[in-house]
Write an enzyme that holds these catalytic residues in place. Structure first.
Site, PDB file in Angstrom:
ATOM      1  N   GLU A 191      17.209  -3.372  16.900  1.00 16.05           N
ATOM      2  CA  GLU A 191      17.051  -4.813  17.126  1.00 16.05           C
ATOM      3  C   GLU A 191      17.982  -5.687  16.274  1.00 16.05           C
ATOM      4  O   GLU A 191      17.580  -6.748  15.789  1.00 16.05           O
ATOM      5  CB  GLU A 191      15.587  -5.232  16.914  1.00 16.05           C
ATOM      6  CG  GLU A 191      14.619  -4.460  17.789  1.00 16.05           C
ATOM      7  CD  GLU A 191      13.160  -4.831  17.563  1.00 16.05           C
ATOM      8  OE1 GLU A 191      12.887  -5.859  16.917  1.00 16.05           O
ATOM      9  OE2 GLU A 191      12.286  -4.088  18.051  1.00 16.05           O
ATOM     10  N   ARG A 241      12.299 -23.545   2.194  1.00 19.25           N
ATOM     11  CA  ARG A 241      11.863 -22.208   1.766  1.00 19.25           C
ATOM     12  C   ARG A 241      12.289 -21.897   0.330  1.00 19.25           C
ATOM     13  O   ARG A 241      12.647 -20.766  -0.003  1.00 19.25           O
ATOM     14  CB  ARG A 241      12.377 -21.132   2.730  1.00 19.25           C
ATOM     15  CG  ARG A 241      11.807 -21.227   4.122  1.00 19.25           C
ATOM     16  CD  ARG A 241      12.312 -20.113   5.009  1.00 19.25           C
ATOM     17  NE  ARG A 241      13.729 -20.265   5.277  1.00 19.25           N
ATOM     18  CZ  ARG A 241      14.529 -19.310   5.733  1.00 19.25           C
ATOM     19  NH1 ARG A 241      14.030 -18.109   5.963  1.00 19.25           N
ATOM     20  NH2 ARG A 241      15.806 -19.526   5.949  1.00 19.25           N
ATOM     21  N   CYS A 250      -0.941  -5.167  15.276  1.00 17.71           N
ATOM     22  CA  CYS A 250      -0.966  -5.310  13.822  1.00 17.71           C
ATOM     23  C   CYS A 250      -2.387  -5.511  13.324  1.00 17.71           C
ATOM     24  O   CYS A 250      -3.292  -5.767  14.115  1.00 17.71           O
ATOM     25  CB  CYS A 250      -0.118  -6.507  13.393  1.00 17.71           C
ATOM     26  SG  CYS A 250       1.635  -6.298  13.695  1.00 17.71           S
ATOM     27  N   ASP A 281       5.076  -5.006  22.718  1.00 23.75           N
ATOM     28  CA  ASP A 281       4.309  -5.275  21.503  1.00 23.75           C
ATOM     29  C   ASP A 281       3.305  -6.404  21.714  1.00 23.75           C
ATOM     30  O   ASP A 281       3.667  -7.495  22.154  1.00 23.75           O
ATOM     31  CB  ASP A 281       5.238  -5.664  20.352  1.00 23.75           C
ATOM     32  CG  ASP A 281       5.985  -4.470  19.782  1.00 23.75           C
ATOM     33  OD1 ASP A 281       5.532  -3.336  20.013  1.00 23.75           O
ATOM     34  OD2 ASP A 281       7.005  -4.670  19.122  1.00 23.75           O
ATOM     35  N   HIS A 303       4.841  -2.840   4.321  1.00 25.21           N
ATOM     36  CA  HIS A 303       4.814  -4.116   3.618  1.00 25.21           C
ATOM     37  C   HIS A 303       4.985  -3.941   2.113  1.00 25.21           C
ATOM     38  O   HIS A 303       5.015  -4.912   1.371  1.00 25.21           O
ATOM     39  CB  HIS A 303       3.511  -4.862   3.916  1.00 25.21           C
ATOM     40  CG  HIS A 303       3.361  -5.183   5.375  1.00 25.21           C
ATOM     41  ND1 HIS A 303       2.694  -4.347   6.237  1.00 25.21           N
ATOM     42  CD2 HIS A 303       3.811  -6.220   6.120  1.00 25.21           C
ATOM     43  CE1 HIS A 303       2.740  -4.867   7.452  1.00 25.21           C
ATOM     44  NE2 HIS A 303       3.405  -5.990   7.404  1.00 25.21           N
ATOM     45  N   CYS A 358       4.523  -0.467  10.889  1.00 28.42           N
ATOM     46  CA  CYS A 358       5.032  -1.618  11.621  1.00 28.42           C
ATOM     47  C   CYS A 358       6.552  -1.535  11.631  1.00 28.42           C
ATOM     48  O   CYS A 358       7.138  -0.548  11.189  1.00 28.42           O
ATOM     49  CB  CYS A 358       4.539  -2.907  10.933  1.00 28.42           C
ATOM     50  SG  CYS A 358       4.608  -4.391  11.966  1.00 28.42           S
TER      51      CYS A 358
END
Length: 760
Positions: free
Chosen positions: A490, A15, A649, A605, A700, A732
């Site tokens: 979470e 990455r 989404c 979800d 986002h 989201c």
């Protein structure tokens, strides 16, 4: 070597691009440093393909963010709100937004988990050519030590696909610009023809694997007649993937285009035969996508060889190239770093670099080219792997299979109209209830705690103390700003699918199996290799603890069975309708336990529900049947007193609104901030009766919406649906955002609702 890959991953094997991008965005490095990382990655990726003797190696499959965005830059399709920015600022602002301009819309690339930036076209759009990226990448690639058997190909998004996937900003038809855009493609091809004696250009036109193929196919012959004549030394590959492209095959053989690329993994055998029959009497070269570019299971080389020989009955060997079904962007980079996987399971896997080896072996065998000792050994290992996987006891669980085969409950007993009366009375929320989708920021400190616990550097007690402290902070913040329905944030979860998969049987996990979702965002899908069950409760203790910290309602947060399947690398030895049923039963058990623990709202979800849709309408009824059934089975554990939420989404709901109704969730939250109220109007048009939470701001983007902006957005929502039916929430989950963005954004959202309530 008559082999190819459609495209190669660009995020880096560890990455590296993600890290460089985020460092640049954070102001920790300059653009030159980002470019140096990108140059190193591009060079390394070409070397991997050269080492595997790949015949045609892609150039321009690399992007800092997205290839559709790159195509917009290539042809000067820049929305006016970004026009004043410098080139580098402009590019990332178009994708991520800026202080003064909202980002362009982002949506899923066909039926994958990759997102692209949707081009904005108006009746007044004019195109200009900016080919500097392609030219520089080609010249840099040529500096590599090429073998005689290897060459370059330049990847482009095709003009028809580009316009067909564009968004009109003024209700004009983007395809009305096709002639003007094709003229720029002609100009580009002439320019690229000067790069070499012979230039191979792959033009991706995946729009022709969808139902729009019948409508758009007549455009192929005139467009590609022009492009094939643009320069005599340019060889065009008309590339498709993800499904069959029968309509396109009929048209492309009428042109002088050199080759067509077809998907021989995800198209049905019936449609493959139709395509081959059309190609039988043509001169077109066939790029056969036989190695799966979307899944991680090792190909059975003997079966793939038999498939190629069957193809040869229609298309002679001299007209065949061997490669991937689509870009390898959709699979992890390499197995090199996977030293913790079960040896047996690892032997069944093939990531992007390993698929290069599969292509090489298959090409050698099909074209009867002698293989070196290393290649022969790899082939023998492939044969052995295919046999062990088919018979492994790791895969089969008779208890799970028996339970799924002998069900006696399939959906909730009470009608929505009866459930909602009970819920509104017991839950006590008023108009425009506020909540979030589930996750809160995943801070560096939080990730360090999880990693330290996973590596055994801290004990269970210390881990739980830190996680509970984060939950305490989340609950306190939500209480303070006045949210109505809370979430625990979470903090214990790394990923919404991986977290649950780690607690189920039948799943395995890679250490470095990252796949790009959008920009720098990567996901690490679990490996669903066997029969699935839930040995013990997965979320109950954390949700119970969070509920104990507040008098307000705390939502339980689960990932639905369809999303668990669609966002995993799924076993390919069992029908998907059977796999998703096993997942639904695991979620059923979790909802039952949450309900028994006193949790009154459970969100299941289904972020990837639409993503799994087949691209061809003839295959949709079968998918909808098992997907809806799986969701209803999973939530059938809930009594009328338990409110079931779901979240979806980036979805165009026009064509599936009846299917969403059939899912029978009490509340659905959806992403609408980048697309206005278009999605919401669909719910109104069909008389959708359940409650809806349209996202009021885009998570986002790092920008913070003002109170007035949110007030205006909520007023716009109220023009479509009544206040009694609406929930107010972000688009989201908030895990990818920073607290300094989340706190003011949510405070502003709650304040905006307070203002609207005073007007009601």
């Amino acid at each position: 070597m008559k082999s190819y890959v459609t495209g190669f991953p660009r995020i880096g094997e560890q990455r590296e691009l993600k890290k460089a991008l985020e460092s640049y965005w954070a102001g920790k490095c300059d653009y030159d440093a980002l470019e140096r990382v990108a140059a190193e990655l591009k060079d390394r990726h070409i070397k991997y393909q050269l080492d595997a003797w790949s015949g045609l190696i892609s150039v321009n499959d690399f992007s800092y963010y997205d290839l559709m965005l790159d195509t917009s830059i290539l042809f000067g399709v820049i929305p006016q709100r970004f026009a004043a920015l410098s080139a580098h600022e402009q590019y990332f602002a178009m994708a991520r937004g800026s202080k003064d301009a909202v980002a362009m819309e982002m949506t899923k690339w066909f039926n994958t988990n990759y997102h692209y930036i949707v081009p904005e076209i108006s009746a007044y759009t004019e195109f200009s050519l900016n080919p500097s990226k392609i030219l520089s990448e080609y010249k840099a690639a040529k500096n590599n030590d090429f073998k005689d058997s290897c060459a370059l190909k330049i990847n482009l998004i095709g003009p028809i696909t580009y316009l067909a996937l564009s968004k009109s900003s003024d209700k004009s038809d983007p395809l009305a610009h096709l002639d003007a855009l094709v003229a720029k493609y002609e100009e580009l091809l002439k320019l690229l023809s000067e790069l070499d004696n012979e230039v191979v250009i792959q033009i991706d036109e995946p729009i022709f694997v969808t139902d729009r193929a019948a409508e758009l196919a007549p455009k192929i012959e005139p467009v590609y007649h022009r492009l094939s004549k643009a320069a005599s030394n340019v060889k065009i590959i008309f590339m498709t993937y993800f499904e069959h492209a029968t309509e396109a095959v009929r048209e492309i053989v009428k042109t002088d285009v050199w080759a067509i690329g077809l998907d021989f993994v995800y198209a049905s055998e019936e449609n493959i035969k139709k395509e081959l029959q059309i190609l039988k009497d043509a001169k077109t070269v066939l790029f056969t996508g036989v190695i799966d570019g979307r899944n991680i299971w090792k190909s059975d080389i003997d079966k793939k060889l038999a498939q190629l020989k069957a193809i040869e009955a229609y298309v002679p060997k001299e007209r065949i190239y061997v490669g991937t079904s689509c870009s390898l962007l959709h699979v992890p980079f390499t197995l090199k770093y996977e030293d913790k996987l079960s040896t047996e399971i690892k032997s069944w896997l093939s990531f992007a670099v390993e698929k290069l080896s599969e292509i090489s072996i298959l090409t050698h065998l099909f074209f009867e080219i002698p293989m070196c000792e290393h290649g022969m050994k790899a082939y023998e290992e492939n044969q052995k792997s295919a046999k062990t996987r088919a018979s492994s006891p790791l895969i089969h669980d008779e208890r799970v299979q028996s339970r799924a085969a002998n069900l006696n409950k399939f959906e909730r007993a009470d009608r929505y109209e009866d459930r909602i009366k009970v819920q509104k009375k017991e839950l006590g929320y008023g108009i425009l209830p506020t909540t979030t989708i589930g996750s809160f920021p995943q801070t560096a400190e939080l990730r360090q705690v999880r990693n330290a616990y996973k590596k055994g550097l801290i004990g269970r007690e210390a881990y739980e103390r830190d996680i509970k402290a984060y939950i305490d902070d989340c609950v306190k913040f939500q209480d303070e700003i006045g949210l109505d329905v809370l979430v625990h944030g979470e903090p214990e979860r790394n990923d919404m699918v991986e977290y649950f998969g780690e607690q189920m049987s039948g799943y395995a996990f890679s250490a470095n199996g990252w796949v790009q979702s959008y920009g720098s965002r990567c996901v690490k899908p679990p490996l669903l290799f066997g029969d699935v069950s839930r040995p013990r409760p997965m979320t109950v203790e954390w949700i119970k603890y969070a509920q104990s910290r507040t008098k307000k309602i705390m939502k339980g947060m689960l990932t639905g069975p369809v999303t668990m399947m669609n966002w995993s690398f799924v076993r390919d030895d069992k029908p998907r309708d059977q796999i998703v049923k096993q997942l639904a039963l695991a979620i059923f058990d979790e909802i039952s336990d949450l309900q028994d623990a006193g949790i009154k709202i459970v969100q299941v979800d289904e972020a990837a529900f639409k993503e799994g849709y087949p691209l061809r309408s003839e295959n949709i009824p079968a998918y909808e049947k098992f997907a809806v059934s799986a969701f209803k089975l999973a939530v059938s554990a809930a009594s009328a007193h338990t409110q079931i939420h779901t979240h979806m989404c980036y979805s165009e709901f026009n064509d599936i609104i009846k299917t969403i109704e059939a899912m029978d969730a009490d509340v659905i939250s959806i992403e609408t901030a980048r697309s206005g109220n278009e999605l919401l109007r669909v719910f109104k048009s069909v008389g959708y009766k359940q409650e809806v939470g349209p996202g009021v701001y885009d998570i986002h983007s790092p920008r913070i919406p003002s109170v007035q902006e949110l007030v205006s957005q909520i007023r716009a929502l109220l023009e479509v649906l009544p206040k009694e039916q609406l929930w107010i929430n972000p688009d989201c989950g908030l895990k990818t955002r920073k607290w300094e963005e989340v706190r003011p954004s949510l405070k502003n959202m709650v304040e905006a609702v307070r203002i609207i309530r005073t007007e009601a």
